[in-house]
Design a protein around this motif. Structure first.
Motif, PDB file in Angstrom:
ATOM      1  N   PHE A 151       0.831  -1.203   0.000  1.00  0.00           N
ATOM      2  CA  PHE A 151       0.000   0.000   0.000  1.00  0.00           C
ATOM      3  C   PHE A 151       0.867   1.256   0.000  1.00  0.00           C
ATOM      4  O   PHE A 151       0.582   2.234  -0.705  1.00  0.00           O
ATOM      5  N   ALA A 152       1.928   1.249   0.814  1.00  0.00           N
ATOM      6  CA  ALA A 152       2.815   2.416   0.889  1.00  0.00           C
ATOM      7  C   ALA A 152       3.466   2.676  -0.466  1.00  0.00           C
ATOM      8  O   ALA A 152       3.590   3.837  -0.886  1.00  0.00           O
ATOM      9  N   ASP A 153       3.882   1.621  -1.144  1.00  0.00           N
ATOM     10  CA  ASP A 153       4.493   1.794  -2.467  1.00  0.00           C
ATOM     11  C   ASP A 153       3.498   2.399  -3.453  1.00  0.00           C
ATOM     12  O   ASP A 153       3.854   3.256  -4.276  1.00  0.00           O
ATOM     13  N   ASP A 154       2.244   1.959  -3.391  1.00  0.00           N
ATOM     14  CA  ASP A 154       1.212   2.542  -4.254  1.00  0.00           C
ATOM     15  C   ASP A 154       1.023   4.028  -3.953  1.00  0.00           C
ATOM     16  O   ASP A 154       0.896   4.857  -4.871  1.00  0.00           O
ATOM     17  N   LEU A 155       0.986   4.376  -2.673  1.00  0.00           N
ATOM     18  CA  LEU A 155       0.797   5.782  -2.296  1.00  0.00           C
ATOM     19  C   LEU A 155       1.956   6.635  -2.773  1.00  0.00           C
ATOM     20  O   LEU A 155       1.758   7.750  -3.278  1.00  0.00           O
ATOM     21  N   ALA A 156       3.176   6.127  -2.622  1.00  0.00           N
ATOM     22  CA  ALA A 156       4.347   6.877  -3.080  1.00  0.00           C
ATOM     23  C   ALA A 156       4.306   7.066  -4.593  1.00  0.00           C
ATOM     24  O   ALA A 156       4.605   8.160  -5.109  1.00  0.00           O
ATOM     25  N   TRP A 157       3.922   6.014  -5.303  1.00  0.00           N
ATOM     26  CA  TRP A 157       3.824   6.099  -6.766  1.00  0.00           C
ATOM     27  C   TRP A 157       2.763   7.113  -7.173  1.00  0.00           C
ATOM     28  O   TRP A 157       2.979   7.937  -8.075  1.00  0.00           O
ATOM     29  N   LEU A 158       1.622   7.079  -6.505  1.00  0.00           N
ATOM     30  CA  LEU A 158       0.548   8.010  -6.827  1.00  0.00           C
ATOM     31  C   LEU A 158       0.978   9.454  -6.559  1.00  0.00           C
ATOM     32  O   LEU A 158       0.675  10.352  -7.356  1.00  0.00           O
ATOM     33  N   CYS A 159       1.673   9.672  -5.448  1.00  0.00           N
ATOM     34  CA  CYS A 159       2.166  11.027  -5.151  1.00  0.00           C
ATOM     35  C   CYS A 159       3.091  11.518  -6.258  1.00  0.00           C
ATOM     36  O   CYS A 159       3.042  12.691  -6.657  1.00  0.00           O
ATOM     37  N   SER A 160       3.943  10.623  -6.768  1.00  0.00           N
ATOM     38  CA  SER A 160       4.845  10.999  -7.853  1.00  0.00           C
ATOM     39  C   SER A 160       4.076  11.317  -9.129  1.00  0.00           C
ATOM     40  O   SER A 160       4.332  12.331  -9.793  1.00  0.00           O
ATOM     41  N   GLU A 161       3.111  10.469  -9.467  1.00  0.00           N
ATOM     42  CA  GLU A 161       2.341  10.667 -10.696  1.00  0.00           C
ATOM     43  C   GLU A 161       1.519  11.954 -10.653  1.00  0.00           C
ATOM     44  O   GLU A 161       1.335  12.622 -11.679  1.00  0.00           O
ATOM     45  N   LEU A 162       1.023  12.312  -9.468  1.00  0.00           N
ATOM     46  CA  LEU A 162       0.178  13.498  -9.333  1.00  0.00           C
ATOM     47  C   LEU A 162       0.978  14.740  -8.940  1.00  0.00           C
ATOM     48  O   LEU A 162       0.395  15.804  -8.736  1.00  0.00           O
ATOM     49  N   ALA A 163       2.293  14.579  -8.816  1.00  0.00           N
ATOM     50  CA  ALA A 163       3.177  15.693  -8.443  1.00  0.00           C
ATOM     51  C   ALA A 163       2.757  16.310  -7.105  1.00  0.00           C
ATOM     52  O   ALA A 163       2.684  17.534  -6.970  1.00  0.00           O
ATOM     53  N   LEU A 164       2.481  15.447  -6.131  1.00  0.00           N
ATOM     54  CA  LEU A 164       2.175  15.928  -4.789  1.00  0.00           C
ATOM     55  C   LEU A 164       3.496  16.121  -4.049  1.00  0.00           C
ATOM     56  O   LEU A 164       4.184  15.147  -3.715  1.00  0.00           O
ATOM     57  N   VAL A 165       3.853  17.358  -3.797  1.00  0.00           N
ATOM     58  CA  VAL A 165       5.127  17.676  -3.167  1.00  0.00           C
ATOM     59  C   VAL A 165       4.899  17.896  -1.679  1.00  0.00           C
ATOM     60  O   VAL A 165       4.113  18.757  -1.279  1.00  0.00           O
ATOM     61  N   LYS A 166       5.561  17.092  -0.858  1.00  0.00           N
ATOM     62  CA  LYS A 166       5.461  17.171   0.593  1.00  0.00           C
ATOM     63  C   LYS A 166       4.006  17.189   1.073  1.00  0.00           C
ATOM     64  O   LYS A 166       3.571  18.092   1.792  1.00  0.00           O
ATOM     65  N   PRO A 167       3.222  16.197   0.701  1.00  0.00           N
ATOM     66  CA  PRO A 167       1.830  16.167   1.171  1.00  0.00           C
ATOM     67  C   PRO A 167       1.755  15.849   2.656  1.00  0.00           C
ATOM     68  O   PRO A 167       2.605  15.158   3.218  1.00  0.00           O
ATOM     69  N   ILE A 168       0.727  16.363   3.305  1.00  0.00           N
ATOM     70  CA  ILE A 168       0.317  15.881   4.617  1.00  0.00           C
ATOM     71  C   ILE A 168      -0.508  14.633   4.345  1.00  0.00           C
ATOM     72  O   ILE A 168      -1.397  14.640   3.489  1.00  0.00           O
ATOM     73  N   VAL A 169      -0.201  13.534   5.045  1.00  0.00           N
ATOM     74  CA  VAL A 169      -0.894  12.271   4.777  1.00  0.00           C
ATOM     75  C   VAL A 169      -1.670  11.864   6.023  1.00  0.00           C
ATOM     76  O   VAL A 169      -1.097  11.769   7.118  1.00  0.00           O
TER      77      VAL A 169
END
Length: 265
Positions: free
Chosen positions: A72-90
């Motif tokens: 799940f963490a790997d998916d979230l990291a990949w999604l953040c990269s694809e959506l260009a989420l820079v330093k998101p609060i999670v």
């Protein structure tokens, strides 16, 4: 819902695509993005809000595989990269908090801060013993009833009966049986959060329900910079049952998380 494909697996999410600072909401076991709908609506005023359906849940694909917190963490990291989420609060509720903690441990440069809402962290043995029969029942033909009993077990007698019934009915099922079985084992009965807790270096908060599922004393021993809080008069589904309390605590932590007094040393 919007979709992106990772190695052929469709991952569903909602994204308001604003230019505001990003916040990522991660739901719990057997649920979907709507489990944090009051928080997503509240923070739209101040943040770019992304709400996911984890792999195997909601409208995301559910391949036959092992559903681990690391995956799940790997998916979230990949999604953040694809959506260009820079330093998101999670923000993760329940199992989503386990995935969020794993994200912070595996990708320490990714989140600005993380918040866990009534996540099972370092549970006592008596809780694990009580859940083991239900864990086994999830693999049988009456898995839906076993899932319902698990959700009922983390509610309080004082929770609003109509809302509690609505919540439980709406989240059964949001994932197929093979996902429920694997994900439950991999975030409760067969999971040790200690390595991820020890590795977490970002600002982190834990918001327990009236009867928290996490051992905050052990958690804080492993993660000394942990900030803790607790809702009043609510069971496990506090984001839906007492959203005003949860939103206020999330807002306060977000306002403080860059304060040097709250940063890891």
């Amino acid at each position: 819902m919007q979709f992106l494909k990772k190695d052929g697996v469709a991952l569903a999410f909602e994204d308001n695509r604003s230019n505001l600072p990003p916040i990522l909401f991660v739901h719990g076991w057997g649920c979907d993005h709507t489990a944090l709908a009051p928080q997503a609506e509240f923070f739209r005023r101040s943040h770019r809000v992304v709400s996911v359906d984890l792999r195997g849940h909601g409208e995301s694909d559910a391949p036959h595989q092992d559903y681990t917190m690391a995956a799940f963490a790997d998916d979230l990291a990949w999604l953040c990269s694809e959506l260009a989420l820079v330093k998101p609060i999670v923000v993760g509720h329940s199992m989503g908090g386990n995935a969020t903690l794993e994200l912070a441990a595996r990708y320490p440069e990714l989140p600005a801060s993380i918040l866990l809402i009534d996540t099972v962290i370092l549970p006592p043995q008596d809780l694990l013993d009580a859940l083991q029969p239900l864990n086994e029942a999830l693999g049988g033909p009456n898995y839906r009833e076993a899932a319902r009993k698990i959700l009922l077990a983390v509610c309080l007698p004082t929770d609003d009966e109509a809302l509690k019934a609505e919540v439980i009915a709406s989240y059964l099922p949001k994932a197929p049986q093979h996902v429920l079985v694997s994900a439950f084992m991999n975030h409760v009965t067969d999971y040790d959060a200690a390595p991820a807790a020890s590795a977490c270096r970002v600002p982190v908060a834990y918001i327990g329900a009236a009867n928290p599922l996490g051992d905050v004393v052990k958690f804080k021993a492993l993660t000394p910079h942990l900030v803790t809080a607790q809702t009043l008069g609510s069971g496990h589904f506090s984001p839906l049952l007492v959203p005003d309390q949860v939103n206020a605590m999330l807002s306060r932590f977000i306002a403080l998380h860059s304060d040097p007094r709250y940063l890891p040393q």
